[in-house]
Design an enzyme around this catalytic site. Structure first.
Site, PDB file in Angstrom:
ATOM      1  N   GLU A  57      76.970  42.616  -7.383  1.00  0.00           N
ATOM      2  CA  GLU A  57      76.070  43.203  -6.519  1.00  0.00           C
ATOM      3  C   GLU A  57      76.497  43.548  -5.008  1.00  0.00           C
ATOM      4  OE1 GLU A  57      72.106  42.592  -7.569  1.00  0.00           O
ATOM      5  OE2 GLU A  57      71.984  43.087 -10.194  1.00  0.00           O
ATOM      6  N   GLU A  82      59.535  40.909 -11.676  1.00  0.00           N
ATOM      7  CA  GLU A  82      60.062  42.187 -11.143  1.00  0.00           C
ATOM      8  C   GLU A  82      59.735  43.680 -11.986  1.00  0.00           C
ATOM      9  OE1 GLU A  82      63.587  41.741 -10.846  1.00  0.00           O
ATOM     10  OE2 GLU A  82      64.540  43.577 -10.175  1.00  0.00           O
ATOM     11  N   ASP A 136      68.468  41.897 -17.244  1.00  0.00           N
ATOM     12  CA  ASP A 136      67.794  41.115 -15.667  1.00  0.00           C
ATOM     13  C   ASP A 136      66.506  40.969 -16.142  1.00  0.00           C
ATOM     14  OD1 ASP A 136      67.528  40.942 -13.297  1.00  0.00           O
ATOM     15  OD2 ASP A 136      68.399  42.852 -12.911  1.00  0.00           O
TER      16      ASP A 136
HETATM   17  C1  GCV Z   1      68.923  38.942  -5.692  1.00  0.00           C
HETATM   18  C2  GCV Z   1      67.906  42.247  -9.705  1.00  0.00           C
HETATM   19  C3  GCV Z   1      67.381  42.641  -8.746  1.00  0.00           C
HETATM   20  C4  GCV Z   1      68.487  42.121  -7.471  1.00  0.00           C
HETATM   21  C5  GCV Z   1      68.592  40.810  -7.440  1.00  0.00           C
HETATM   22  C6  GCV Z   1      69.409  40.850  -8.186  1.00  0.00           C
HETATM   23  C7  GCV Z   1      69.683  38.925  -8.822  1.00  0.00           C
HETATM   24  O1  GCV Z   1      69.669  43.233  -9.767  1.00  0.00           O
HETATM   25  O2  GCV Z   1      66.855  43.909  -8.468  1.00  0.00           O
HETATM   26  O3  GCV Z   1      66.488  42.582  -6.242  1.00  0.00           O
HETATM   27  O4  GCV Z   1      68.949  40.422  -6.900  1.00  0.00           O
HETATM   28  O5  GCV Z   1      68.957  40.822  -9.367  1.00  0.00           O
HETATM   29  O6  GCV Z   1      69.451  38.133  -9.723  1.00  0.00           O
HETATM   30  O7  GCV Z   1      70.946  38.761  -8.196  1.00  0.00           O
END
Ligand code: GCV
Length: 674
Positions: free
Chosen positions: A281, A388, A360
């Site tokens: 990411e 989340e 995720d």
């Molecule tokens: C900390 C997902 C979440 C992100 C998070 C990522 C990760 O994409 O939306 O906020 O980033 O996972 O686990 O690194």
């Protein structure tokens, strides 16, 4: 105090039958090493006994074993370093002998955990007459990951601001110690205080600017057997070191990290190590230089090795620039495809941290294929206590049953015992640096977790990481009894709400393992096509005939082929695929009949109506507790239920309407769909 004590309330217990036995006690500490850990253990025990049973404890320290043998009454904490009784480092025993209760361990941390155990038992009204137990943790690493940013915000944080950082400074106050007490009481022994997405000032956390303060924090934690870890930026040599590259094979880069790590350990001798999110990411990583993740991780691990440090490297690596028109690229495959070829290439102080599922933290996902694939690599299972995608601590969702299912999944990696729990504990392949991690759900809200009821997830993560064989009900009960006033009706209602909450959340959100369907970015509330035509690789592929992702080997993305047999065949075949994951693995027509005889579309309609009705039931249960629990808790949770109720209604109507419009098929029961 501007925060609650959660399960460390130590509510008074009336009519405790063993009170007399304990009423005339001292705490005798049989050890000549009076360390902070021992002092903390003793002070916790005496504080808890005073509050729960109104018992005053005298403390007596003795150094000779013969003195210890002569003791006739009291709670005796004995650090037994001579006779290795198999406590295994952090383990302990608790025995009732005559008028004494003896907690013995090889290490101070064992004594600390033994004291917390005794407190927990008494808090639950368990009698200690005749107690004779020996305990040791199933996992060596039991770590929290905080996604706290240095400006005080928390990525995916739903309970206020950070209590570690504000305006690029560290916060150290009374709450720091109470945080340590809280997590240590359930066996957590490590914590990463900053976000894996290392932005801004957080890159500097590993420099002199912050090390003195970090040492103070690390020492507070160490007093509760917790090791401080930091997330670090793989590009730190560029960002803070003035180098032009962060290539893991570049000599200047290697030297830079060595110096950096030496400097950290000079200041913080008990530092745990780094957590790294790389090539994920948008975070920098070794791919930029054509290097592998083993090259990257080993380089950092070698800098940490002389000091006993660990390098935790995340496997959340996937292409987040996908084209939704492309049906062959499958995000679910990514972690395995990126890491399986590196099995056996990592140093022994490298640990791969793997999210529970291949996507995720969705409400339902299959187990990540890496757990059954890697055989020569240390692993940590990463779960997310921060909700989340499971209601963001506005909707109650007790996650321990989900984590239990994951831990109990048989990977068939090795004959005779390779459940995820066996693998991540290191039992299957004789590994030491293994365990469980949770993305924390804490913040500086009064009750630490926003929703009072989801403190059970934090509590439960600790207890489960210590003992993966505990049941979800046992954990929920322990938590409830220690959190609320002692009253059977309260405990029953709370347990009922918690145990229902994950299935209920699943009912009114995305069906049968398909996931997502949430609002992009904030990840709360329904939006069926929210990510459908986007780049993130998270598609449901609904059309007018059906929905689901074909991940079969025969005609789909081939993801199923990453499982060992017989799991692969089980998933490949629609009929044997567990129905709760049907849409994760297969594209299914709306008129397909499930095992209960219902069509897929009818299942979607029914579960969404039921989900809302179940929330109504949960609200009624909660309302029946008014007056039996403290008003402030009652009100806070009641308000959260209003939000959850609105959310569940919204999900029901959006999802049902979407699929009604796509499929044109009526609800058999003729209910209102818009
Ligand atoms: C900390 C997902 C979440 C992100 C998070 C990522 C990760 O994409 O939306 O906020 O980033 O996972 O686990 O690194």
């Amino acid at each position: 105090m501007n925060y609650s004590q959660c399960w460390l309330n130590y509510n008074p217990i009336d009519n405790y039958e063993d009170r007399d036995m304990l009423s005339d006690i001292g705490i005798c500490i049989a050890t000549n090493q009076i360390s902070t850990i021992i002092e903390n253990a003793v002070s916790e025990l005496s504080y808890a006994l005073k509050r729960m049973l109104n018992i005053n404890c005298n403390k007596e320290y003795m150094t000779e074993d013969d003195q210890y043998e002569e003791l006739k009454s009291g709670i005796i904490l004995r650090l037994n370093t001579k006779d290795k009784s198999g406590y295994n480092n952090e383990g302990y025993s608790i025995k009732h002998i005559d008028k004494t209760v003896r907690i013995e361990a090889e290490t101070e941390s064992g004594i600390l955990y033994g004291c917390f155990d005794l407190i927990r038992r008494i808090a639950q009204g368990e009698l200690i007459r005749g107690i004779d137990i020996m305990e040791k943790p199933k996992n060596n690493i039991r770590i929290l990951n905080h996604w706290d940013n240095m400006d005080g915000s928390i990525e995916r944080g739903y309970s206020g601001k950070s209590f570690f950082f504000k305006n690029d400074e560290l916060i150290i106050n009374e709450r720091t110690r109470d945080y340590a007490r809280l997590i240590s009481s359930v066996g957590i022994n490590a914590t990463v205080i900053n976000n894996v997405n290392v932005h801004g000032a957080a890159s500097d956390l590993i420099t002199d600017r912050y090390l003195d303060k970090l040492r103070i924090m690390a020492d507070i934690f160490a007093g509760y057997n917790i090791r401080l870890f930091l997330s670090a930026n793989f590009a730190a040599p560029i960002e803070i070191g003035g180098l032009t590259v962060s290539d893991p094979l570049d000599k200047d880069v290697i030297d830079w990290w060595k110096k950096c790590v030496k400097n950290i350990y000079d200041k913080i001798p008990n530092f745990g190590g780094f957590l790294i999110k790389a090539d994920s990411e948008g975070r920098p990583g070794p791919f930029t230089y054509g290097r592998t993740h083993a090259d990257g991780a080993n380089m950092l691990a070698r800098a940490l090795k002389p000091y006993g440090g660990l390098l935790i490297w995340r496997c959340f690596v996937y292409n987040c620039q996908q084209d939704w028109r492309d049906y062959k690229t499958d995000r679910a495959r990514a972690a395995y495809d990126n890491f399986i070829g590196l099995d056996g290439k990592f140093d022994d102080n490298v640990i791969l941290q793997i999210k529970n599922g291949p996507m995720d933290f969705q409400v339902r996902e299959p187990v990540s294929t890496l757990f059954g694939g890697l055989k020569k690599t240390n692993m940590i299972l990463e779960v997310q206590a921060a909700q989340e995608y499971t209601g963001q601590q506005r909707d109650v969702c007790y996650l321990i049953p989900m984590w239990k299912e994951i831990l109990e999944f048989e990977t068939y990696s090795k004959h005779g015992g390779s459940r995820v729990a066996d693998i991540v504990s290191g039992r299957t392949y004789n590994q030491i640096n293994c365990g469980l991690a949770a993305v924390s759900n804490t913040g500086n809200d009064y009750n630490w977790t926003g929703h009072d009821l989801v403190a059970s997830n934090l509590y439960g993560f600790g207890r489960l990481s210590w003992d993966t064989e505990l049941s979800s009900e046992e954990i929920a009960r322990e938590w409830a009894v220690q959190t609320f006033p002692h009253n059977g009706k309260v405990i029953k209602a709370v347990l009922d709400i918690l145990m229902k909450s994950w299935p209920v959340y699943e009912k009114y959100t995305s069906p049968l393992g398909i996931g997502w369907m949430i609002n992009p970015h904030n990840h709360y509330g329904p939006n069926v096509d929210g990510y459908e035509y986007d780049r993130w690789g998270t598609y449901h592929r609904a059309d007018r005939y059906g929905l689901g992702v074909d991940r079969t080997v025969k005609s789909g993305t081939g993801y199923i082929g990453q499982y060992n047999e017989p799991n692969a065949s089980m998933y490949e075949n629609k009929e044997s695929c567990p129905e709760e994951l049907l849409l994760f693995f297969h594209y299914i027509r709306y008129d397909y009949r499930l095992k209960n005889g219902k069509t897929l579309i009818q299942h979607i309609y029914d579960t969404h109506f039921e989900g809302v009705e179940d929330v109504e039931e949960m609200i009624k249960s909660w309302e029946s507790l008014q007056g039996l629990i403290p008003d402030d808790i009652y009100e806070r949770v009641r308000k959260r239920f209003d939000i959850q109720y609105r959310n569940a209604n919204e999900w029901r109507d959006v999802v049902n309407t979407y699929f009604y419009r796509k499929s044109g098929i009526n609800d058999e029961k003729g209910r209102k769909i818009y």
